[in-house]
Design a protein around this motif. Structure first.
Motif, PDB file in Angstrom:
ATOM      1  N   ALA A  22     -40.884  -5.777 -45.348  1.00 59.76           N
ATOM      2  CA  ALA A  22     -39.674  -6.320 -44.672  1.00 59.76           C
ATOM      3  C   ALA A  22     -39.669  -7.428 -44.460  1.00 59.76           C
ATOM      4  O   ALA A  22     -39.131  -8.856 -44.149  1.00 59.76           O
ATOM      5  CB  ALA A  22     -38.411  -5.644 -44.278  1.00 59.76           C
ATOM      6  N   PHE A  23     -40.733  -7.365 -43.488  1.00 61.12           N
ATOM      7  CA  PHE A  23     -41.039  -8.063 -42.114  1.00 61.12           C
ATOM      8  C   PHE A  23     -42.111  -9.625 -42.907  1.00 61.12           C
ATOM      9  O   PHE A  23     -41.500 -10.814 -42.663  1.00 61.12           O
ATOM     10  CB  PHE A  23     -41.724  -7.514 -40.939  1.00 61.12           C
ATOM     11  CG  PHE A  23     -42.851  -9.224 -39.953  1.00 61.12           C
ATOM     12  CD1 PHE A  23     -41.437  -8.525 -39.178  1.00 61.12           C
ATOM     13  CD2 PHE A  23     -43.963  -8.665 -39.818  1.00 61.12           C
ATOM     14  CE1 PHE A  23     -42.515  -9.777 -38.331  1.00 61.12           C
ATOM     15  CE2 PHE A  23     -44.249 -10.325 -38.978  1.00 61.12           C
ATOM     16  CZ  PHE A  23     -42.561 -10.359 -37.455  1.00 61.12           C
ATOM     17  N   THR A  24     -42.972  -9.155 -43.317  1.00 63.20           N
ATOM     18  CA  THR A  24     -43.851 -10.123 -44.262  1.00 63.20           C
ATOM     19  C   THR A  24     -43.261 -11.530 -45.300  1.00 63.20           C
ATOM     20  O   THR A  24     -43.516 -12.200 -45.583  1.00 63.20           O
ATOM     21  CB  THR A  24     -45.318  -9.699 -44.943  1.00 63.20           C
ATOM     22  OG1 THR A  24     -44.746  -8.205 -44.926  1.00 63.20           O
ATOM     23  CG2 THR A  24     -46.146  -9.255 -43.318  1.00 63.20           C
ATOM     24  N   ASN A  25     -42.021 -10.257 -45.777  1.00 67.13           N
ATOM     25  CA  ASN A  25     -40.805 -11.066 -46.963  1.00 67.13           C
ATOM     26  C   ASN A  25     -40.084 -12.057 -46.061  1.00 67.13           C
ATOM     27  O   ASN A  25     -39.863 -12.698 -47.163  1.00 67.13           O
ATOM     28  CB  ASN A  25     -41.386 -10.458 -48.483  1.00 67.13           C
ATOM     29  CG  ASN A  25     -42.360  -9.127 -48.527  1.00 67.13           C
ATOM     30  OD1 ASN A  25     -43.173  -9.417 -48.839  1.00 67.13           O
ATOM     31  ND2 ASN A  25     -41.357  -7.853 -49.447  1.00 67.13           N
ATOM     32  N   GLY A  26     -40.265 -12.226 -45.160  1.00 63.79           N
ATOM     33  CA  GLY A  26     -39.653 -12.552 -44.714  1.00 63.79           C
ATOM     34  C   GLY A  26     -37.756 -11.847 -44.783  1.00 63.79           C
ATOM     35  O   GLY A  26     -36.657 -12.733 -44.090  1.00 63.79           O
ATOM     36  N   GLU A  27     -37.050 -10.641 -45.025  1.00 64.25           N
ATOM     37  CA  GLU A  27     -36.170 -10.398 -44.325  1.00 64.25           C
ATOM     38  C   GLU A  27     -35.728 -10.281 -43.010  1.00 64.25           C
ATOM     39  O   GLU A  27     -34.359  -9.923 -43.799  1.00 64.25           O
ATOM     40  CB  GLU A  27     -36.333  -8.992 -45.580  1.00 64.25           C
ATOM     41  CG  GLU A  27     -37.065  -9.079 -46.763  1.00 64.25           C
ATOM     42  CD  GLU A  27     -36.188  -7.872 -48.411  1.00 64.25           C
ATOM     43  OE1 GLU A  27     -36.746  -6.552 -46.996  1.00 64.25           O
ATOM     44  OE2 GLU A  27     -37.500  -7.428 -49.198  1.00 64.25           O
ATOM     45  N   VAL A  28     -36.851  -9.816 -42.826  1.00 68.48           N
ATOM     46  CA  VAL A  28     -36.833  -9.395 -41.153  1.00 68.48           C
ATOM     47  C   VAL A  28     -36.802 -10.187 -40.490  1.00 68.48           C
ATOM     48  O   VAL A  28     -38.291 -10.395 -40.951  1.00 68.48           O
ATOM     49  CB  VAL A  28     -37.014  -7.660 -40.633  1.00 68.48           C
ATOM     50  CG1 VAL A  28     -35.496  -6.901 -41.486  1.00 68.48           C
ATOM     51  CG2 VAL A  28     -37.755  -7.247 -41.024  1.00 68.48           C
TER      52      VAL A  28
ATOM     53  N   ALA B 172     -34.980  -5.296 -37.794  1.00 68.17           N
ATOM     54  CA  ALA B 172     -35.224  -4.407 -37.872  1.00 68.17           C
ATOM     55  C   ALA B 172     -35.115  -3.313 -36.909  1.00 68.17           C
ATOM     56  O   ALA B 172     -35.982  -3.306 -35.951  1.00 68.17           O
ATOM     57  CB  ALA B 172     -36.039  -4.227 -39.132  1.00 68.17           C
ATOM     58  N   ILE B 173     -34.584  -2.150 -36.744  1.00 62.24           N
ATOM     59  CA  ILE B 173     -34.810  -1.468 -36.117  1.00 62.24           C
ATOM     60  C   ILE B 173     -34.800   0.173 -36.829  1.00 62.24           C
ATOM     61  O   ILE B 173     -34.033   0.464 -37.400  1.00 62.24           O
ATOM     62  CB  ILE B 173     -33.072  -1.411 -34.866  1.00 62.24           C
ATOM     63  CG1 ILE B 173     -33.160  -2.686 -34.524  1.00 62.24           C
ATOM     64  CG2 ILE B 173     -33.538  -0.111 -33.806  1.00 62.24           C
ATOM     65  CD1 ILE B 173     -31.449  -2.908 -33.370  1.00 62.24           C
ATOM     66  N   ILE B 174     -35.775   0.502 -36.312  1.00 61.98           N
ATOM     67  CA  ILE B 174     -36.167   2.142 -37.136  1.00 61.98           C
ATOM     68  C   ILE B 174     -35.247   3.261 -36.066  1.00 61.98           C
ATOM     69  O   ILE B 174     -36.007   3.251 -34.786  1.00 61.98           O
ATOM     70  CB  ILE B 174     -38.142   2.317 -36.951  1.00 61.98           C
ATOM     71  CG1 ILE B 174     -38.353   1.406 -38.030  1.00 61.98           C
ATOM     72  CG2 ILE B 174     -37.693   3.402 -38.040  1.00 61.98           C
ATOM     73  CD1 ILE B 174     -39.889   1.798 -37.612  1.00 61.98           C
ATOM     74  N   THR B 175     -34.265   3.871 -36.243  1.00 67.24           N
ATOM     75  CA  THR B 175     -33.352   4.524 -35.594  1.00 67.24           C
ATOM     76  C   THR B 175     -33.441   6.108 -35.563  1.00 67.24           C
ATOM     77  O   THR B 175     -33.808   6.571 -36.708  1.00 67.24           O
ATOM     78  CB  THR B 175     -31.993   4.129 -35.764  1.00 67.24           C
ATOM     79  OG1 THR B 175     -32.184   2.729 -35.681  1.00 67.24           O
ATOM     80  CG2 THR B 175     -31.126   4.821 -34.201  1.00 67.24           C
ATOM     81  N   ILE B 176     -34.395   6.831 -34.350  1.00 67.97           N
ATOM     82  CA  ILE B 176     -34.490   8.073 -34.751  1.00 67.97           C
ATOM     83  C   ILE B 176     -33.675   9.247 -34.063  1.00 67.97           C
ATOM     84  O   ILE B 176     -33.235   8.795 -33.069  1.00 67.97           O
ATOM     85  CB  ILE B 176     -36.292   8.243 -34.364  1.00 67.97           C
ATOM     86  CG1 ILE B 176     -36.737   6.989 -35.047  1.00 67.97           C
ATOM     87  CG2 ILE B 176     -36.606   9.896 -33.921  1.00 67.97           C
ATOM     88  CD1 ILE B 176     -38.271   7.571 -34.043  1.00 67.97           C
ATOM     89  N   SER B 177     -32.730  10.122 -34.657  1.00 67.01           N
ATOM     90  CA  SER B 177     -32.178  10.931 -34.185  1.00 67.01           C
ATOM     91  C   SER B 177     -32.300  11.859 -35.288  1.00 67.01           C
ATOM     92  O   SER B 177     -33.139  12.610 -35.196  1.00 67.01           O
ATOM     93  CB  SER B 177     -30.518  10.233 -34.748  1.00 67.01           C
ATOM     94  OG  SER B 177     -30.271   9.936 -35.738  1.00 67.01           O
ATOM     95  N   SER B 178     -31.226  12.759 -35.227  1.00 66.41           N
ATOM     96  CA  SER B 178     -31.078  14.162 -35.317  1.00 66.41           C
ATOM     97  C   SER B 178     -30.112  14.385 -36.274  1.00 66.41           C
ATOM     98  O   SER B 178     -28.991  13.646 -36.796  1.00 66.41           O
ATOM     99  CB  SER B 178     -30.618  15.549 -34.668  1.00 66.41           C
ATOM    100  OG  SER B 178     -29.388  15.776 -34.065  1.00 66.41           O
TER     101      SER B 178
ATOM    102  N   LEU C  17     -30.725  -4.339 -39.038  1.00 64.97           N
ATOM    103  CA  LEU C  17     -30.737  -3.922 -40.290  1.00 64.97           C
ATOM    104  C   LEU C  17     -31.543  -2.977 -39.999  1.00 64.97           C
ATOM    105  O   LEU C  17     -32.819  -2.338 -39.679  1.00 64.97           O
ATOM    106  CB  LEU C  17     -31.560  -5.422 -40.899  1.00 64.97           C
ATOM    107  CG  LEU C  17     -31.879  -4.685 -42.159  1.00 64.97           C
ATOM    108  CD1 LEU C  17     -29.894  -4.470 -42.708  1.00 64.97           C
ATOM    109  CD2 LEU C  17     -32.936  -5.215 -42.812  1.00 64.97           C
ATOM    110  N   LEU C  18     -30.672  -1.289 -39.998  1.00 64.85           N
ATOM    111  CA  LEU C  18     -31.268  -0.257 -39.296  1.00 64.85           C
ATOM    112  C   LEU C  18     -31.870   0.697 -40.262  1.00 64.85           C
ATOM    113  O   LEU C  18     -31.780   0.011 -41.982  1.00 64.85           O
ATOM    114  CB  LEU C  18     -29.994   0.568 -39.003  1.00 64.85           C
ATOM    115  CG  LEU C  18     -29.064   0.388 -38.681  1.00 64.85           C
ATOM    116  CD1 LEU C  18     -27.992   1.166 -38.440  1.00 64.85           C
ATOM    117  CD2 LEU C  18     -29.938   0.378 -36.600  1.00 64.85           C
ATOM    118  N   TYR C  19     -32.998   0.981 -40.217  1.00 66.41           N
ATOM    119  CA  TYR C  19     -33.737   1.765 -41.020  1.00 66.41           C
ATOM    120  C   TYR C  19     -34.033   3.333 -40.284  1.00 66.41           C
ATOM    121  O   TYR C  19     -34.155   3.697 -39.779  1.00 66.41           O
ATOM    122  CB  TYR C  19     -35.665   1.566 -40.960  1.00 66.41           C
ATOM    123  CG  TYR C  19     -35.710   0.480 -41.851  1.00 66.41           C
ATOM    124  CD1 TYR C  19     -36.337   0.361 -42.702  1.00 66.41           C
ATOM    125  CD2 TYR C  19     -35.327  -1.001 -41.090  1.00 66.41           C
ATOM    126  CE1 TYR C  19     -36.565  -0.571 -43.969  1.00 66.41           C
ATOM    127  CE2 TYR C  19     -35.707  -1.750 -41.936  1.00 66.41           C
ATOM    128  CZ  TYR C  19     -36.178  -2.045 -43.670  1.00 66.41           C
ATOM    129  OH  TYR C  19     -36.412  -2.814 -44.138  1.00 66.41           O
TER     130      TYR C  19
END
Length: 289
Positions: free
Chosen positions: A155-161, A77-83, A110-112
């Motif tokens: 998502a991390f604890t559920n094993g999705e990422v 999972a990558i939390i991506t911050i843009s404008s 997997l993007l957030y």
């Protein structure tokens, strides 16, 4: 050579554009002052939270907790911050390059996404987007960071990422902004350079938890992730306005250069027209005489 009418129209067009870029520069400057102050106030907490949690986990010993080990999923999972808006120079493209140029394969990402620009570009490049939070960039709050943190941790604890990363732009000062890809979970202590002297390393003692390590980490790690996301949001807003202010300042200066060049061309064309008219009048007068 362009006619005087074409040059005049071009000059008027550039002048109108210059007025817009000058106004946008002023707006960005005002927004930057507020965002800069907020980023400078938040940055120490942001840094100390990261260092403290890493130090704590380094001294925790062998604790079997889901937050401390990579999941079985190969997804990252990558939390991506843009404008949400452009006209900010290379601000958005630098964050996008941070992801496309990383060693993480596209199929594993997997993007957030927070902000429309990175979402639109990366989605177009075939990256999988799990969630988008475009509205957050208008006025980011701690509650927004908490909501994003909860979804990603679930998502991390559920094993999705299997891993969680944060891609944002670090605000150094008004003219310097650095894109960063920070690993949030699992915390890799070996990569974290904590400020310790040799005596502290030798005398390192294990961390004691009350009531027990699992319950303590269940409370600490979500706050750690939320705090880092919020800190990144605050720095990203300051970086965006700083980048836009610089871009609009450059655009205004370039417009001024173009206007000067067009003025010179217009004067030359006008002088040539006057010279041609005088030549025709003189030639006509000589023909009559």
């Amino acid at each position: 050579m362009a006619s005087m009418r074409d040059i005049k129209r071009r000059k008027q067009s550039v002048t109108s554009t210059q007025k817009i870029t000058k106004a946008m520069k002023l707006v960005s400057t005002v927004k930057l002052q507020k965002a800069k102050q907020k980023a400078e106030n938040t940055n120490p907490y942001f840094n100390y939270m990261y260092a403290t949690v890493c130090s704590m986990l380094d001294k925790a010993g062998a604790i079997n907790h889901p937050y401390l080990k990579a999941g079985e999923s190969k997804k990252k999972a990558i939390i991506t911050i843009s404008s949400n808006r452009g006209l900010a120079g290379g601000y958005n493209s630098n964050v996008i390059k941070l992801i496309t140029g990383s060693e993480i394969a596209k199929e594993e990402v997997l993007l957030y996404t927070i902000g429309k620009k990175a979402h639109d570009v990366l989605d177009g490049k075939g990256y999988e987007v799990a969630s988008e939070y475009d509205e957050v960039m208008e006025a980011p709050t701690y509650e927004d960071a908490m909501r994003i943190s909860k979804e990603v941790l679930d998502a991390f604890t559920n094993g999705e990422v299997g891993e969680i990363y944060l891609a944002y732009t670090h605000f150094k000062n008004t003219v310097s902004h650095e894109p960063k890809l920070l690993k949030l979970l699992p915390v890799d202590i070996s990569e974290e350079e904590l400020k310790k002297d040799e005596g502290e390393k030798d005398s390192k003692m294990l961390m004691n938890f009350e009531p027990n390590p699992e319950e303590a980490l269940d409370m600490i790690v979500p706050k750690y992730v939320t705090s880092l996301i919020y800190g990144a949001l605050v720095e990203a807003v300051a970086s965006e306005n700083g980048a836009r202010m610089q871009a609009m300042d450059s655009a205004t200066s370039n417009a001024e250069d173009i206007i000067s060049d067009l003025t010179l061309k217009y004067n030359r064309a006008r002088q040539g027209s006057i010279t041609q008219e005088l030549t025709e009048i003189i030639a006509g007068a000589e023909a009559i005489s």
